[in-house]
Design a protein around this motif. Sequence first.
Motif, short mmCIF file in Angstrom:
data_model
loop_
_atom_site.label_atom_id
_atom_site.label_comp_id
_atom_site.label_asym_id
_atom_site.label_seq_id
_atom_site.Cartn_x
_atom_site.Cartn_y
_atom_site.Cartn_z
N VAL A 14 0.84 -1.20 0.00
CA VAL A 14 0.00 0.00 0.00
C VAL A 14 0.87 1.25 0.00
CG1 VAL A 14 -1.65 1.34 1.38
CG2 VAL A 14 -1.98 -1.12 1.07
N ILE A 15 1.97 1.21 0.73
CA ILE A 15 2.88 2.35 0.76
C ILE A 15 3.62 2.46 -0.57
CG2 ILE A 15 4.94 3.33 1.85
CD1 ILE A 15 4.01 1.97 4.47
N TYR A 16 4.10 1.34 -1.10
CA TYR A 16 4.90 1.37 -2.32
C TYR A 16 4.09 1.82 -3.54
CZ TYR A 16 7.91 -1.55 0.61
OH TYR A 16 8.66 -2.04 1.63
N GLU A 17 2.80 1.44 -3.59
CA GLU A 17 2.01 1.78 -4.77
C GLU A 17 1.82 3.29 -4.92
OE1 GLU A 17 -2.54 1.15 -3.09
OE2 GLU A 17 -1.54 -0.49 -4.09
N THR A 18 2.03 4.05 -3.88
CA THR A 18 1.88 5.51 -3.98
C THR A 18 2.96 6.12 -4.85
OG1 THR A 18 3.18 5.95 -1.99
CG2 THR A 18 0.81 5.65 -1.71
N HIS A 19 4.01 5.37 -5.16
CA HIS A 19 5.11 5.87 -5.98
C HIS A 19 4.97 5.49 -7.45
CE1 HIS A 19 7.14 7.15 -2.37
NE2 HIS A 19 6.98 5.94 -1.86
N ARG A 20 3.95 4.72 -7.78
CA ARG A 20 3.75 4.32 -9.17
C ARG A 20 3.28 5.51 -10.00
NH1 ARG A 20 0.64 -1.28 -8.02
NH2 ARG A 20 2.48 -2.48 -7.44
N SER A 21 3.70 5.49 -11.25
CA SER A 21 3.28 6.53 -12.18
C SER A 21 1.76 6.50 -12.31
CB SER A 21 3.92 6.27 -13.55
OG SER A 21 3.45 7.19 -14.49
N GLY A 22 1.16 7.66 -12.23
CA GLY A 22 -0.28 7.76 -12.36
C GLY A 22 -1.06 7.54 -11.09
N TYR A 23 -0.37 7.37 -9.96
CA TYR A 23 -1.08 7.17 -8.70
C TYR A 23 -1.97 8.37 -8.42
CZ TYR A 23 -2.04 7.08 -3.73
OH TYR A 23 -2.67 7.11 -2.50
N ASP A 24 -3.22 8.11 -8.07
CA ASP A 24 -4.19 9.16 -7.81
C ASP A 24 -4.78 8.97 -6.41
OD1 ASP A 24 -6.19 11.06 -7.78
OD2 ASP A 24 -7.23 10.30 -9.55
N PRO A 25 -4.32 9.74 -5.43
CA PRO A 25 -4.83 9.57 -4.07
C PRO A 25 -6.32 9.86 -3.95
CG PRO A 25 -3.46 11.54 -4.22
CD PRO A 25 -3.34 10.83 -5.52
N VAL A 26 -6.85 10.70 -4.82
CA VAL A 26 -8.28 11.01 -4.77
C VAL A 26 -9.10 9.75 -5.03
CG1 VAL A 26 -10.14 12.34 -5.86
CG2 VAL A 26 -7.92 13.42 -5.39
N LYS A 27 -8.64 8.90 -5.94
CA LYS A 27 -9.35 7.64 -6.22
C LYS A 27 -9.39 6.76 -4.98
CE LYS A 27 -8.59 7.26 -11.17
NZ LYS A 27 -7.94 6.50 -12.24
N ASP A 28 -8.27 6.70 -4.23
CA ASP A 28 -8.23 5.89 -3.01
C ASP A 28 -9.19 6.43 -1.97
OD1 ASP A 28 -6.42 4.05 -3.98
OD2 ASP A 28 -4.68 4.98 -3.02
N VAL A 29 -9.24 7.75 -1.83
CA VAL A 29 -10.15 8.36 -0.86
C VAL A 29 -11.60 8.09 -1.26
CG1 VAL A 29 -10.97 10.56 0.09
CG2 VAL A 29 -8.51 10.14 -0.13
N GLN A 30 -11.89 8.27 -2.54
CA GLN A 30 -13.24 8.04 -3.04
C GLN A 30 -13.65 6.58 -2.81
OE1 GLN A 30 -15.22 10.47 -4.46
NE2 GLN A 30 -16.89 8.99 -4.46
N TYR A 31 -12.76 5.66 -3.16
CA TYR A 31 -13.05 4.23 -2.98
C TYR A 31 -13.32 3.92 -1.51
CZ TYR A 31 -12.39 -0.78 -2.58
OH TYR A 31 -12.57 -2.11 -2.28
N PHE A 32 -12.48 4.44 -0.63
CA PHE A 32 -12.63 4.16 0.80
C PHE A 32 -14.02 4.57 1.29
CE2 PHE A 32 -12.49 5.42 5.24
CZ PHE A 32 -11.93 4.31 5.83
#
Length: 122
Positions: A14-32
């Motif tokens: 979960v921590i590592y995927e935040t460094h992937r190209s195109g990571y969108d934190p808004v999508k994670d917040v929305q999904y949660f």
Amino acid sequence: MRSHYAHLVLLDMVIYETHRSGYDPVKDVQYFWEQYPLSTIHGYIVALHPDTSDKENMERNPQLSEFSLDLLRTLIAYCIIHTHKMDLGKVSISSEVNQEVIETSKVISDFFQRVSQSNTNP
């Protein structure tokens, strides 16, 4: 890898995927928030806790109890900030405290991406 360590790898990922190209934190917040209304969050925190009716258990792990209360309080606050359209810009979070974790996770993420790209085994 032993199966009893698999959950730790998932948490690290979960921590590592935040460094992937195109990571969108808004999508994670929305999904949660789509998956977990406050009543569900409350239920999960209660379920993950030891028997809190036993005062001895509460005293054995006061950090878990304090963290659980703080986590629930924070999630409720974020939900209220969003639903009342309050200015989240007023929230100040120190990046210095987390900078070492972020930098370390970036190095590890980059390493695994290089290894997976160089792995020619199907």
